[in-house]
Scaffold this motif. Sequence first.
Motif, PDB file in Angstrom:
ATOM      1  N   ILE A 186      55.059  35.307  26.409  1.00  0.00           N
ATOM      2  CA  ILE A 186      55.352  36.099  27.556  1.00  0.00           C
ATOM      3  C   ILE A 186      54.031  37.320  27.641  1.00  0.00           C
ATOM      4  CG2 ILE A 186      56.483  37.386  29.605  1.00  0.00           C
ATOM      5  CD1 ILE A 186      58.807  35.228  28.782  1.00  0.00           C
ATOM      6  N   VAL A 187      54.475  38.384  26.780  1.00  0.00           N
ATOM      7  CA  VAL A 187      53.689  39.486  26.729  1.00  0.00           C
ATOM      8  C   VAL A 187      52.157  39.227  26.359  1.00  0.00           C
ATOM      9  CG1 VAL A 187      53.457  41.601  25.399  1.00  0.00           C
ATOM     10  CG2 VAL A 187      55.834  40.795  26.056  1.00  0.00           C
ATOM     11  N   GLY A 188      51.987  38.362  25.324  1.00  0.00           N
ATOM     12  CA  GLY A 188      50.521  37.951  25.363  1.00  0.00           C
ATOM     13  C   GLY A 188      49.773  37.457  26.406  1.00  0.00           C
ATOM     14  N   ASP A 189      50.457  36.820  27.070  1.00  0.00           N
ATOM     15  CA  ASP A 189      49.667  36.016  28.346  1.00  0.00           C
ATOM     16  C   ASP A 189      49.595  37.141  29.515  1.00  0.00           C
ATOM     17  OD1 ASP A 189      49.402  33.451  27.490  1.00  0.00           O
ATOM     18  OD2 ASP A 189      50.608  32.225  29.189  1.00  0.00           O
ATOM     19  N   TYR A 190      50.684  37.977  29.498  1.00  0.00           N
ATOM     20  CA  TYR A 190      50.556  38.997  30.491  1.00  0.00           C
ATOM     21  C   TYR A 190      49.324  40.082  30.319  1.00  0.00           C
ATOM     22  CZ  TYR A 190      51.521  42.580  34.189  1.00  0.00           C
ATOM     23  OH  TYR A 190      51.146  43.207  35.025  1.00  0.00           O
ATOM     24  N   VAL A 191      49.319  40.393  29.102  1.00  0.00           N
ATOM     25  CA  VAL A 191      48.229  41.456  28.520  1.00  0.00           C
ATOM     26  C   VAL A 191      46.889  40.708  28.699  1.00  0.00           C
ATOM     27  CG1 VAL A 191      47.078  42.358  26.635  1.00  0.00           C
ATOM     28  CG2 VAL A 191      49.531  42.483  26.856  1.00  0.00           C
ATOM     29  N   SER A 192      46.657  39.331  28.600  1.00  0.00           N
ATOM     30  CA  SER A 192      45.623  38.807  28.883  1.00  0.00           C
ATOM     31  C   SER A 192      45.412  38.681  30.433  1.00  0.00           C
ATOM     32  CB  SER A 192      45.779  37.216  28.340  1.00  0.00           C
ATOM     33  OG  SER A 192      45.608  36.974  27.042  1.00  0.00           O
ATOM     34  N   PHE A 193      46.081  38.397  31.361  1.00  0.00           N
ATOM     35  CA  PHE A 193      46.298  38.395  32.682  1.00  0.00           C
ATOM     36  C   PHE A 193      45.796  39.996  33.250  1.00  0.00           C
ATOM     37  CE2 PHE A 193      48.295  39.300  36.831  1.00  0.00           C
ATOM     38  CZ  PHE A 193      47.860  38.335  37.479  1.00  0.00           C
ATOM     39  N   TRP A 194      46.229  40.863  32.795  1.00  0.00           N
ATOM     40  CA  TRP A 194      46.017  42.139  33.052  1.00  0.00           C
ATOM     41  C   TRP A 194      44.411  42.483  32.710  1.00  0.00           C
ATOM     42  CZ3 TRP A 194      44.218  46.610  30.415  1.00  0.00           C
ATOM     43  CH2 TRP A 194      44.467  47.653  31.290  1.00  0.00           C
TER      44      TRP A 194
ATOM     45  N   ALA B  50      41.238  37.256  36.283  1.00  0.00           N
ATOM     46  CA  ALA B  50      39.887  37.466  36.796  1.00  0.00           C
ATOM     47  C   ALA B  50      39.626  37.021  38.046  1.00  0.00           C
ATOM     48  CB  ALA B  50      38.690  36.921  35.662  1.00  0.00           C
ATOM     49  N   MET B  51      40.240  36.041  38.596  1.00  0.00           N
ATOM     50  CA  MET B  51      40.443  35.360  39.875  1.00  0.00           C
ATOM     51  C   MET B  51      41.381  36.173  40.774  1.00  0.00           C
ATOM     52  SD  MET B  51      39.312  31.388  38.577  1.00  0.00           S
ATOM     53  CE  MET B  51      38.358  30.765  39.768  1.00  0.00           C
TER      54      MET B  51
ATOM     55  N   GLY C 287      42.253  40.498  32.441  1.00  0.00           N
ATOM     56  CA  GLY C 287      41.260  39.679  33.288  1.00  0.00           C
ATOM     57  C   GLY C 287      41.128  40.050  34.606  1.00  0.00           C
ATOM     58  N   LYS C 288      42.602  40.789  35.231  1.00  0.00           N
ATOM     59  CA  LYS C 288      42.555  41.483  36.296  1.00  0.00           C
ATOM     60  C   LYS C 288      41.818  42.781  36.484  1.00  0.00           C
ATOM     61  CE  LYS C 288      45.742  41.688  39.985  1.00  0.00           C
ATOM     62  NZ  LYS C 288      47.428  41.117  40.341  1.00  0.00           N
ATOM     63  N   HIS C 289      41.640  43.433  35.415  1.00  0.00           N
ATOM     64  CA  HIS C 289      41.032  44.927  35.512  1.00  0.00           C
ATOM     65  C   HIS C 289      39.522  44.674  34.913  1.00  0.00           C
ATOM     66  CE1 HIS C 289      45.448  45.875  36.194  1.00  0.00           C
ATOM     67  NE2 HIS C 289      44.572  47.011  36.832  1.00  0.00           N
ATOM     68  N   TYR C 290      39.432  43.849  34.157  1.00  0.00           N
ATOM     69  CA  TYR C 290      38.030  43.862  33.662  1.00  0.00           C
ATOM     70  C   TYR C 290      37.215  42.622  33.809  1.00  0.00           C
ATOM     71  CZ  TYR C 290      39.726  47.830  31.127  1.00  0.00           C
ATOM     72  OH  TYR C 290      40.294  49.091  30.822  1.00  0.00           O
ATOM     73  N   HIS C 291      37.572  41.758  34.720  1.00  0.00           N
ATOM     74  CA  HIS C 291      36.840  40.579  35.344  1.00  0.00           C
ATOM     75  C   HIS C 291      35.751  40.154  34.615  1.00  0.00           C
ATOM     76  CE1 HIS C 291      38.901  42.384  38.809  1.00  0.00           C
ATOM     77  NE2 HIS C 291      38.189  43.349  38.988  1.00  0.00           N
ATOM     78  N   GLN C 292      34.672  40.086  34.974  1.00  0.00           N
ATOM     79  CA  GLN C 292      33.256  39.368  34.319  1.00  0.00           C
ATOM     80  C   GLN C 292      33.256  40.037  33.015  1.00  0.00           C
ATOM     81  OE1 GLN C 292      33.550  36.369  35.997  1.00  0.00           O
ATOM     82  NE2 GLN C 292      31.561  36.637  35.515  1.00  0.00           N
ATOM     83  N   LYS C 293      33.246  41.498  32.976  1.00  0.00           N
ATOM     84  CA  LYS C 293      32.814  42.001  31.555  1.00  0.00           C
ATOM     85  C   LYS C 293      33.541  41.316  30.402  1.00  0.00           C
ATOM     86  CE  LYS C 293      32.931  46.793  33.571  1.00  0.00           C
ATOM     87  NZ  LYS C 293      33.529  47.882  33.644  1.00  0.00           N
ATOM     88  N   ILE C 294      34.769  40.821  30.674  1.00  0.00           N
ATOM     89  CA  ILE C 294      35.346  40.209  29.445  1.00  0.00           C
ATOM     90  C   ILE C 294      34.690  38.823  29.200  1.00  0.00           C
ATOM     91  CG2 ILE C 294      37.379  39.092  28.726  1.00  0.00           C
ATOM     92  CD1 ILE C 294      39.146  41.569  29.725  1.00  0.00           C
ATOM     93  N   ILE C 295      34.562  38.187  30.204  1.00  0.00           N
ATOM     94  CA  ILE C 295      34.072  36.807  30.355  1.00  0.00           C
ATOM     95  C   ILE C 295      32.517  36.684  29.621  1.00  0.00           C
ATOM     96  CG2 ILE C 295      33.380  34.555  31.483  1.00  0.00           C
ATOM     97  CD1 ILE C 295      36.025  35.408  33.296  1.00  0.00           C
ATOM     98  N   SER C 296      31.787  37.684  30.138  1.00  0.00           N
ATOM     99  CA  SER C 296      30.563  37.925  29.686  1.00  0.00           C
ATOM    100  C   SER C 296      30.219  38.461  28.359  1.00  0.00           C
ATOM    101  CB  SER C 296      29.522  38.359  30.729  1.00  0.00           C
ATOM    102  OG  SER C 296      29.916  39.808  30.659  1.00  0.00           O
ATOM    103  N   SER C 297      31.298  38.772  27.463  1.00  0.00           N
ATOM    104  CA  SER C 297      31.323  39.541  26.278  1.00  0.00           C
ATOM    105  C   SER C 297      31.652  38.416  25.040  1.00  0.00           C
ATOM    106  CB  SER C 297      31.999  40.802  26.247  1.00  0.00           C
ATOM    107  OG  SER C 297      33.436  40.520  26.499  1.00  0.00           O
TER     108      SER C 297
END
Length: 176
Positions: A73-81, A137-138, A83-93
């Motif tokens: 739960i914590v791992g998924d929530y951190v990933s969600f967070w 991110a979405m 994505g929500k805060h860093y959007h494309q920066k994470i996906i493009s790195s």
Amino acid sequence: MSIQEITQMIMDFIKDHQVWAIPIIFLLAFGESLAIVSLLIPATAILLACGALIGADLIPFVPTLLAASVGAIVGDYVSFWLGKHYHQKIISSWPLNKHPKMVYRAEQFFHRYGLTGVFIGRFFGPLRAIVPLIAGAMHMPSLKFNIANITSAPVWAFVMLAPGAFGVKWLETLFG
């Protein structure tokens, strides 16, 4: 060091230091559910092997299940967070920019299935850790994400631990 050697080393440590089993299982489930990190650690193999330790009565089932569930739960929530805060920066790195097909598949999976996709995504290898990132991110609503996250984690943890925990005992009674 191979995945088998790492798995064996961690399993030997847990057998010798059972007091550390619950924190280690929490960290493994957390890492297995955390974006990018899950691509680097063999947590699935180790969690499956931990089920055998439960079956051998070396570690307790319920605390192990809870540790794996909360870690996931914590791992998924951190990933969600993230994505929500860093959007494309994470996906493009790195390393996601090296795997555009995987990101694309996660995006399509998320678009197609939404909340159900977050729930189901936990059970599919590489998608497990990037579906929450993509959901963030979405801008998936946090409540919907948390419903899928909190309901899927215990099911996933049970699926990881049950074969070793119950399969060994079942086989022993069947053929014993």
